[in-house]
Design a protein around this motif. Structure first.
Motif, PDB file in Angstrom:
ATOM      1  N   ALA A  59      10.902 -16.874  -0.537  1.00 57.99           N
ATOM      2  CA  ALA A  59       9.551 -17.390  -0.776  1.00 57.99           C
ATOM      3  C   ALA A  59       8.492 -16.316  -0.507  1.00 57.99           C
ATOM      4  CB  ALA A  59       9.297 -18.608   0.115  1.00 57.99           C
ATOM      5  N   THR A  60       7.338 -16.457  -1.138  1.00 60.18           N
ATOM      6  CA  THR A  60       6.202 -15.566  -0.877  1.00 60.18           C
ATOM      7  C   THR A  60       5.750 -15.746   0.566  1.00 60.18           C
ATOM      8  OG1 THR A  60       5.510 -15.825  -3.176  1.00 60.18           O
ATOM      9  CG2 THR A  60       3.885 -14.951  -1.640  1.00 60.18           C
ATOM     10  N   LYS A  61       5.491 -14.636   1.241  1.00 57.16           N
ATOM     11  CA  LYS A  61       5.216 -14.688   2.677  1.00 57.16           C
ATOM     12  C   LYS A  61       3.894 -14.010   3.003  1.00 57.16           C
ATOM     13  CE  LYS A  61       7.091 -12.886   7.068  1.00 57.16           C
ATOM     14  NZ  LYS A  61       8.201 -12.101   7.667  1.00 57.16           N
ATOM     15  N   MET A  62       3.133 -14.639   3.899  1.00 60.25           N
ATOM     16  CA  MET A  62       1.932 -14.036   4.482  1.00 60.25           C
ATOM     17  C   MET A  62       1.995 -14.208   5.993  1.00 60.25           C
ATOM     18  SD  MET A  62      -1.192 -15.458   2.057  1.00 60.25           S
ATOM     19  CE  MET A  62      -1.062 -15.534   0.272  1.00 60.25           C
ATOM     20  N   GLU A  63       1.177 -13.430   6.684  1.00 64.16           N
ATOM     21  CA  GLU A  63       1.096 -13.547   8.134  1.00 64.16           C
ATOM     22  C   GLU A  63      -0.350 -13.781   8.550  1.00 64.16           C
ATOM     23  OE1 GLU A  63       2.345 -11.070  12.180  1.00 64.16           O
ATOM     24  OE2 GLU A  63       3.251 -10.552  10.237  1.00 64.16           O
ATOM     25  N   LEU A  64      -0.540 -14.636   9.532  1.00 65.28           N
ATOM     26  CA  LEU A  64      -1.873 -14.931  10.039  1.00 65.28           C
ATOM     27  C   LEU A  64      -2.214 -13.894  11.110  1.00 65.28           C
ATOM     28  CD1 LEU A  64      -0.779 -17.626   8.761  1.00 65.28           C
ATOM     29  CD2 LEU A  64      -2.341 -18.819  10.287  1.00 65.28           C
ATOM     30  N   LYS A  65      -2.734 -12.768  10.676  1.00 65.53           N
ATOM     31  CA  LYS A  65      -2.915 -11.619  11.559  1.00 65.53           C
ATOM     32  C   LYS A  65      -4.252 -11.598  12.288  1.00 65.53           C
ATOM     33  CE  LYS A  65      -0.048  -8.501   8.734  1.00 65.53           C
ATOM     34  NZ  LYS A  65      -0.038  -7.212   7.989  1.00 65.53           N
ATOM     35  N   TYR A  66      -5.217 -12.420  11.857  1.00 67.40           N
ATOM     36  CA  TYR A  66      -6.591 -12.228  12.332  1.00 67.40           C
ATOM     37  C   TYR A  66      -7.128 -13.490  13.013  1.00 67.40           C
ATOM     38  CZ  TYR A  66      -5.941  -8.599   8.841  1.00 67.40           C
ATOM     39  OH  TYR A  66      -5.432  -7.557   8.109  1.00 67.40           O
ATOM     40  N   SER A  69     -11.992 -17.439  14.790  1.00 71.83           N
ATOM     41  CA  SER A  69     -12.955 -17.843  15.813  1.00 71.83           C
ATOM     42  C   SER A  69     -12.203 -18.111  17.116  1.00 71.83           C
ATOM     43  CB  SER A  69     -13.714 -19.104  15.369  1.00 71.83           C
ATOM     44  OG  SER A  69     -12.840 -20.223  15.311  1.00 71.83           O
ATOM     45  N   PRO A  70     -12.806 -17.842  18.266  1.00 74.97           N
ATOM     46  CA  PRO A  70     -14.149 -17.257  18.399  1.00 74.97           C
ATOM     47  C   PRO A  70     -14.207 -15.763  18.078  1.00 74.97           C
ATOM     48  CG  PRO A  70     -13.183 -17.541  20.556  1.00 74.97           C
ATOM     49  CD  PRO A  70     -12.223 -18.166  19.581  1.00 74.97           C
ATOM     50  N   GLY A  71     -13.055 -15.105  18.032  1.00 75.24           N
ATOM     51  CA  GLY A  71     -13.054 -13.686  17.692  1.00 75.24           C
ATOM     52  C   GLY A  71     -13.486 -13.457  16.253  1.00 75.24           C
ATOM     53  N   ASP A  72     -13.892 -12.251  15.963  1.00 75.21           N
ATOM     54  CA  ASP A  72     -14.451 -11.908  14.652  1.00 75.21           C
ATOM     55  C   ASP A  72     -13.531 -10.898  13.971  1.00 75.21           C
ATOM     56  OD1 ASP A  72     -16.041 -11.581  12.477  1.00 75.21           O
ATOM     57  OD2 ASP A  72     -17.759 -10.729  13.550  1.00 75.21           O
ATOM     58  N   GLY A  73     -12.355 -11.403  13.495  1.00 73.11           N
ATOM     59  CA  GLY A  73     -11.402 -10.529  12.830  1.00 73.11           C
ATOM     60  C   GLY A  73     -10.546  -9.714  13.763  1.00 73.11           C
ATOM     61  N   THR A  74     -10.541 -10.054  15.054  1.00 73.76           N
ATOM     62  CA  THR A  74      -9.689  -9.363  16.013  1.00 73.76           C
ATOM     63  C   THR A  74      -8.233  -9.788  15.808  1.00 73.76           C
ATOM     64  OG1 THR A  74     -10.156 -11.101  17.630  1.00 73.76           O
ATOM     65  CG2 THR A  74     -11.523  -9.115  17.713  1.00 73.76           C
ATOM     66  N   PRO A  75      -7.252  -9.020  16.334  1.00 70.30           N
ATOM     67  CA  PRO A  75      -5.843  -9.391  16.137  1.00 70.30           C
ATOM     68  C   PRO A  75      -5.528 -10.755  16.740  1.00 70.30           C
ATOM     69  CG  PRO A  75      -6.030  -7.109  16.842  1.00 70.30           C
ATOM     70  CD  PRO A  75      -7.390  -7.699  16.979  1.00 70.30           C
ATOM     71  N   SER A  76      -4.666 -11.510  16.065  1.00 73.33           N
ATOM     72  CA  SER A  76      -4.271 -12.835  16.551  1.00 73.33           C
ATOM     73  C   SER A  76      -3.518 -12.718  17.861  1.00 73.33           C
ATOM     74  CB  SER A  76      -3.385 -13.534  15.516  1.00 73.33           C
ATOM     75  OG  SER A  76      -4.093 -13.793  14.335  1.00 73.33           O
ATOM     76  N   PRO A  77      -3.739 -13.645  18.806  1.00 72.23           N
ATOM     77  CA  PRO A  77      -3.040 -13.574  20.096  1.00 72.23           C
ATOM     78  C   PRO A  77      -1.572 -13.986  20.010  1.00 72.23           C
ATOM     79  CG  PRO A  77      -4.430 -15.521  20.007  1.00 72.23           C
ATOM     80  CD  PRO A  77      -4.726 -14.737  18.778  1.00 72.23           C
ATOM     81  N   VAL A  78      -1.182 -14.745  18.959  1.00 76.18           N
ATOM     82  CA  VAL A  78       0.211 -15.160  18.769  1.00 76.18           C
ATOM     83  C   VAL A  78       0.574 -14.957  17.297  1.00 76.18           C
ATOM     84  CG1 VAL A  78       0.339 -16.810  20.668  1.00 76.18           C
ATOM     85  CG2 VAL A  78      -0.560 -17.553  18.458  1.00 76.18           C
ATOM     86  N   LYS A  79       1.851 -14.919  17.028  1.00 80.40           N
ATOM     87  CA  LYS A  79       2.336 -14.640  15.673  1.00 80.40           C
ATOM     88  C   LYS A  79       2.531 -15.938  14.893  1.00 80.40           C
ATOM     89  CE  LYS A  79       6.080 -12.270  13.166  1.00 80.40           C
ATOM     90  NZ  LYS A  79       7.331 -11.495  13.303  1.00 80.40           N
ATOM     91  N   THR A  80       2.114 -15.918  13.627  1.00 82.76           N
ATOM     92  CA  THR A  80       2.303 -17.058  12.728  1.00 82.76           C
ATOM     93  C   THR A  80       2.633 -16.543  11.339  1.00 82.76           C
ATOM     94  OG1 THR A  80       0.505 -18.151  13.944  1.00 82.76           O
ATOM     95  CG2 THR A  80       1.363 -19.262  11.968  1.00 82.76           C
TER      96      THR A  80
END
Length: 753
Positions: A59-66, A69-80
């Motif tokens: 399947a086509t895959k993406m990652e929720l990297k960013y 809110s409240p952060g402004d495009g900072t790295p995600s604290p957990v992986k999804t």
């Protein structure tokens, strides 16, 4: 100089300032958008939250990297991770949401559209690739669903009343949780084309802990008002089979209502009423839908939220909840006024609705009858409800055209007519974007009304009323600040009898703005700021009705804490006198522990006593709490309190409680109890200037209760069994006394063909 001339000068000045500050290049600056090729595979998954089918490997895959809110495009604290594929009949989605502490995941068994306090994942899709509107699908870790229609034309606007039929499931694991969704293409609208389609898409994850963090697949630039234009894209869908997209939903409602015509008195038992009905939903094409209903059951299944109606001159607003009117409701929305409020269509026998979007053209047509003809009678200091003992016929038509990248224009016509009455409205509206941050919204309307003799007598209006309404708003929105300016002019005889337009005979100017500051997700305060505005309102003869100043501060931070506090000062005309009201207001909400949400709103200061045209001291309090006792039991309490003190004593004291307790046996099965109670006590001696017939009762008490069992396979295939009763006490009674009781059951089943 008149207010109109002042407003025109102000508008010209604002436009010149805006144009002078426009960037030479109006193209939106944004993060790089990625186009993904969507996987096609004929495999059909079992939606169980396990992802054990081989198709997910390709399947086509993406990652929720960013962090959104409240952060402004900072790295995600957990992986999804999120996966997509289509099999010709449905769009299939899966999330793997990793969590270093799975024991902290927040999730309960939920009824539809009530998962907002939980961990959840979601997709938002713009199926027309016009960057104007889309669909949102949310699922919590146990599989509970929420679906939303959204519009991004004039800022992000959501409608959670929309319901689709789709599948979802979730499983909590030792590494986090897994969610699967299968969304039939019959539930969506998109271009009818043999070519490849492009959908704008983002994946979201809500991660509520001390701070509620939201993560996304793409970076959002807060300096750009458009959101959909920043999504990544999926290309493909050439294997979609349009299908018949035909849904037939027969309904059967059985009910009995008993009443006491006089109190105290004996019950008069009602007959058992059997009401069959039929709803039809037919997708004529992928983007045009026809709805029809015969002998519909439009009874309220669940009681509206309680609202305290005391010392108030305007009619209360209640949202629409009925399925026929909710499907495609956004197609009838206009830019600035609420000219279509379908709860005005109270008791129809038949209804027909056509809604669709073809290219840049969207349109809607609704026809219905109504055995209960009621509508608002607006004024500049209050509104009332008129009811005719006549059946009426109703027609509503809406057309909207997208112009350029983000602009639009539209027309609306509404008509309601009976033997001795009619109200016809025509409106033109639109939005024009001066830049990626600046827009102007405008709307002009005209109405023509013929009144019955009873309405003429009861509301002191002429037989024929013709009026106009006009509104123009300018707004500028950026990451750090917002500015707004607006002008409204509504003539005395303007009426929108199929809408919720409670004011007429006014001319109003407003100026305001907001400033916002941002912290990080691990700060005590993650966001704070202030906002305020000034507005001044006249009647059509140039007399000042009200001038108001307000300033507010906002803060949000840990424990999902949010507060809005401020000061409002106004000078207001009422019954030919000017009164100065000054009020302090504060709203506070927080989640001190994971499963309890609490909040309060209160205001105190000076306020007009509308019954006696004098100034008093008001205290108004709202308090609420929601408690997830465990994954099955939820309790909520909403309490309202108000009192008004005048020179000679306390005029009234009012209490209202709305208590709701539910047990969710499973995702489909639920038992709910609703109890509502209102108590208003008055010092009748302080109404001494009133005629005896106009004086209120010293004591008004009301109560209602409702117990409902529901089993819902989907929004249209369901079963209800319920009991409700209610009563009151006034000065003629010594205690609360029931005067109505009812039992009902409802069955409906959706056949999709």
């Amino acid at each position: 100089m008149s207010l109109i001339k002042n407003s025109q000068k102000l508008t010209r000045t604002l436009l010149l300032l805006v144009i002078a500050t426009l960037p030479l290049n109006l193209a939106a600056k944004q993060a790089e958008r990625i186009r993904y090729q969507l996987t096609h595979n004929k495999a059909v998954i079992k939606v169980d939250g396990r992802m054990d089918e081989a198709v997910w490997q390709t399947a086509t895959k993406m990652e929720l990297k960013y962090e959104k809110s409240p952060g402004d495009g900072t790295p995600s604290p957990v992986k999804t991770e999120v996966f997509f594929y289509e099999n010709g009949s449905s769009f299939n989605v899966a999330f793997i949401a990793y969590d270093p502490n799975p024991e902290n995941i927040r999730a309960s068994l939920r009824d539809r559209d009530s998962l907002w306090a939980d961990d959840s994942v979601a997709i938002i899709i713009d199926t027309f690739n016009d960057e104007r509107s889309g669909y949102e699908f949310f699922v919590n870790p146990l599989g509970a669903q929420a679906d939303v229609r959204m519009d991004d034309t004039d800022g992000w606007d959501e409608d959670s009343s929309w319901d689709a039929i789709w599948e979802s499931a979730g499983q909590i694991t030792d590494f986090g949780y897994v969610v699967e969704m299968s969304i039939p293409f019959s539930a969506l609208r998109f271009p009818d084309s043999d070519e490849k389609l492009v959908w704008n898409i983002t994946g979201l994850r809500n991660y509520p802990r001390d701070v509620k963090i939201q993560m996304a697949t793409n970076i959002f630039d807060r300096d750009i008002e458009c959101n959909l234009c920043q999504f990544h894209q999926l290309i493909g869908f050439e294997h979609i089979k349009p299908g018949k997209n035909f849904q037939l939903t027969p309904t059967l409602t059985l009910s009995r209502k008993d009443e006491k015509p006089d109190l105290p008195g004996e019950w008069q038992n009602g007959d058992i009423e059997v009401e069959p009905g039929l709803d039809v939903r037919w997708g004529l094409t992928q983007d045009i839908v026809l709805n029809a209903t015969l002998n519909p059951d439009f009874s309220q299944v669940e009681a509206d939220a309680g609202q305290l109606d005391v010392n108030n001159t305007y009619s209360l607003f209640y949202p629409e909840k009925r399925p026929f009117f909710l499907d495609g409701a956004s197609y009838f929305d206009t830019t600035n006024f609420n000219f279509v409020h379908t709860r005005n269509i109270a008791d129809p026998d038949v209804g027909l609705k056509l809604t669709g979007k073809t290219g840049e053209h969207s349109y809607g047509l609704m026809l219905a009858d109504d055995n209960n003809t009621s509508f608002l009678m607006p004024g500049n200091q209050g509104s009332n409800i008129a009811t005719l003992d006549e059946k009426s016929n109703i027609a509503i038509a809406r057309y909207k055209m997208d112009v350029g990248e983000r602009n639009n224009v539209g027309v609306l016509m509404t008509h309601r007519q009976s033997d001795n009455y009619h109200n016809t409205l025509a409106s033109f509206d639109g939005t024009y974007w001066l830049s990626q941050n600046d827009n102007i919204q405008y709307q002009v309307a005209q109405s023509d009304t013929k009144n019955t003799a009873a309405v003429m007598q009861d509301f002191d209006v002429s037989e024929k009323q013709t009026g106009t309404a006009f509104r123009v708003n300018y707004s500028r929105g950026t990451r750090d600040y917002n500015l707004k300016a607006g002008y409204t002019n509504i003539s005395e005889d303007f009426r929108a009898d199929l809408g919720f337009q409670s004011r007429s005979n006014i001319e109003r100017v407003v100026l305001g703005g907001r400033r916002t500051y941002y912290g990080e997700s691990n700060d005590a305060l993650t966001q704070w700021g202030y906002f305020g505005d000034w507005d001044k309102t006249y009647d059509q003869d140039g007399q000042v009705l009200e001038e108001e100043y307000e300033i507010h501060g906002t803060m949000q931070g840990t424990k999902q804490f949010f507060t809005n506090f401020g000061l409002v000062h106004r000078e207001r005309l009422y019954e030919e006198q000017y009164f100065k009201e000054t009020q302090f207001k504060i709203f506070v909400e927080m989640r001190p522990v994971a499963n309890i949400n609490i909040g309060t709103f209160f205001k105190f200061g000076t306020q007009i006593d509308f019954a006696n045209a004098q100034l008093g001291d008001v205290l108004y309090i709202e308090a609420f709490t929601q408690w997830d006792v465990n994954r099955h039991i939820n309790a909520s309490i909403n309490y309202n309190y108000s009192h008004l003190d005048v020179d000679d004593g306390r005029l009234f004291t009012a209490h209202q409680a709305d208590i709701r307790l539910s047990y969710q046996f499973s995702m489909r099965s639920k038992l709910k109890l609703v109890v509502q109670y209102t108590d208003i006590s008055r010092d009748v001696a302080l109404y001494s200037d009133k005629d005896a017939d106009d004086r209120p009762d010293a004591q008004d008490r009301f109560f209602s209760s409702q117990l409902i069992y529901s089993y819902k396979i989907n929004p249209q295939t369901l079963f209800f069994l319920g009991y409700s009763d209610g009563g009151y006490q006034d000065d003629s009674l010594t205690q609360l006394t029931r005067d109505e009781r009812s039992v009902f059951t409802k069955f409906s089943y959706a056949w999709q063909m």
